[in-house]
Enzyme design. Structure first.
Site, PDB file in Angstrom:
ATOM      1  N   HIS A  57       0.909  -1.130   0.084  1.00 20.63           N
ATOM      2  CA  HIS A  57      -0.025  -0.033   0.003  1.00 20.63           C
ATOM      3  C   HIS A  57       0.799   1.283  -0.104  1.00 20.63           C
ATOM      4  O   HIS A  57       0.801   2.223  -0.624  1.00 20.63           O
ATOM      5  CB  HIS A  57      -0.877  -0.036   1.291  1.00 20.63           C
ATOM      6  N   GLU A  58       1.727   1.359   0.940  1.00 24.53           N
ATOM      7  CA  GLU A  58       2.687   2.494   1.090  1.00 24.53           C
ATOM      8  C   GLU A  58       3.697   2.621  -0.282  1.00 24.53           C
ATOM      9  O   GLU A  58       3.953   3.501  -0.728  1.00 24.53           O
ATOM     10  CB  GLU A  58       3.490   2.651   2.091  1.00 24.53           C
ATOM     11  N   HIS A  61       1.801   4.329  -3.117  1.00 28.14           N
ATOM     12  CA  HIS A  61       2.137   5.548  -2.985  1.00 28.14           C
ATOM     13  C   HIS A  61       3.106   6.241  -3.324  1.00 28.14           C
ATOM     14  O   HIS A  61       3.408   7.254  -4.056  1.00 28.14           O
ATOM     15  CB  HIS A  61       1.703   6.088  -1.526  1.00 28.14           C
TER      16      HIS A  61
END
Length: 265
Positions: A57-58, A61
């Protein structure tokens, strides 16, 4: 920056590889029923896979920010998938895991620090924020693939339950993180399109956005509506409420297992 430094900034962290290895080994133990305590194997598998999804998820980004113009991302270690490189490891990893253990809900993690001033274009800013929840959506599709592809023949029941519970975590994380509340990715998607004055007005509330969302979930009517929506989404993907419940039941190996799950296994 030398090419060697650039490569090291993007080399996958041994920490992440270790977590991925725990996921694989514990998943194998659940699949083969090798472990003497299958509940503990389920706990390890789901927890490790959940941390892997938080890292991805990170990473989504960070990678999107890199391609959007923030070349400082690599030097911060965000492209190594190392969970300890995040701005706040407590919020990014520890709290989400604790929420899974206590409440069986996917808490959105965060965060990576992005130098927004390096990025031009509102669409790019929105895409950077959307990349995280979209990763959870993709992870949920992968977890539920055996269900919606009707390919469950040969999949052990214990592993099916674990996948169902892991999918629930991904769906809840994706939905919670998509709420357009300051501090969450959903707000990050729409923020570039808001007026400067409105952004300045709501900015002080960003640290409390997630707390406010979870506070709302304590309201019985809101909680019921939220989980009804989660169950509806999972049913559309072929995962029943019974399977997610038994996955949670197996995950909490420290509690007395519900015989209903064992009987129906």
């Amino acid at each position: 920056m030398t090419s060697a430094t650039a490569r090291s900034d993007r080399r996958i962290s041994p920490v992440f590889l270790g977590i991925a290895a725990v996921t694989a080994v514990s998943g194998w133990a659940v699949w083969t029923d090798f472990a003497e305590q299958p509940g503990f194997a389920t706990f390890l598998f789901v927890t490790a896979a959940w941390v892997v999804s938080l890292c991805l998820h990170e990473y989504a980004h960070a990678r999107t920010a890199l391609h959007s113009g923030d070349i400082s991302i690599g030097a911060k270690g965000y492209l190594t998938l190392n969970p300890f490189a995040y701005t706040h490891a407590l919020l990014s990893i520890v709290l989400p895991v604790l929420f899974v253990i206590m409440g069986g809900i996917g808490l959105p993690g965060g965060a990576v620090f992005i130098e927004r001033g390096r990025i031009r274009g509102r669409w790019r800013h929105s895409l950077i924020s959307a990349a995280g929840p979209l990763t959870n959506v993709l992870f949920a599709l992968v977890c539920t693939a055996p269900f919606w592809l009707d390919a469950l023949d040969g999949v052990p029941v214990a592993f099916r339950y674990a996948l169902g519970f892991l999918a629930l975590l991904q769906v809840t994380a994706a939905i919670l993180n998509s709420v357009p509340v300051p501090g969450l990715d959903g707000y990050g998607v729409i923020e570039p399109w808001l007026s400067h004055s409105l952004r300045r007005t709501v900015e002080p509330f960003a640290p409390f956005g997630l707390i406010a969302v979870f506070g709302l979930l304590w309201v019985p009517e809101v909680n019921a509506a939220f989980f009804d929506a989660i169950d509806a989404i999972l049913r559309s993907l072929g995962v029943s409420e019974f399977e997610t419940y038994c996955g949670l039941d197996a995950y909490r190996f420290w509690q007395t297992p519900n015989p209903v799950c064992a009987v129906n296994g």
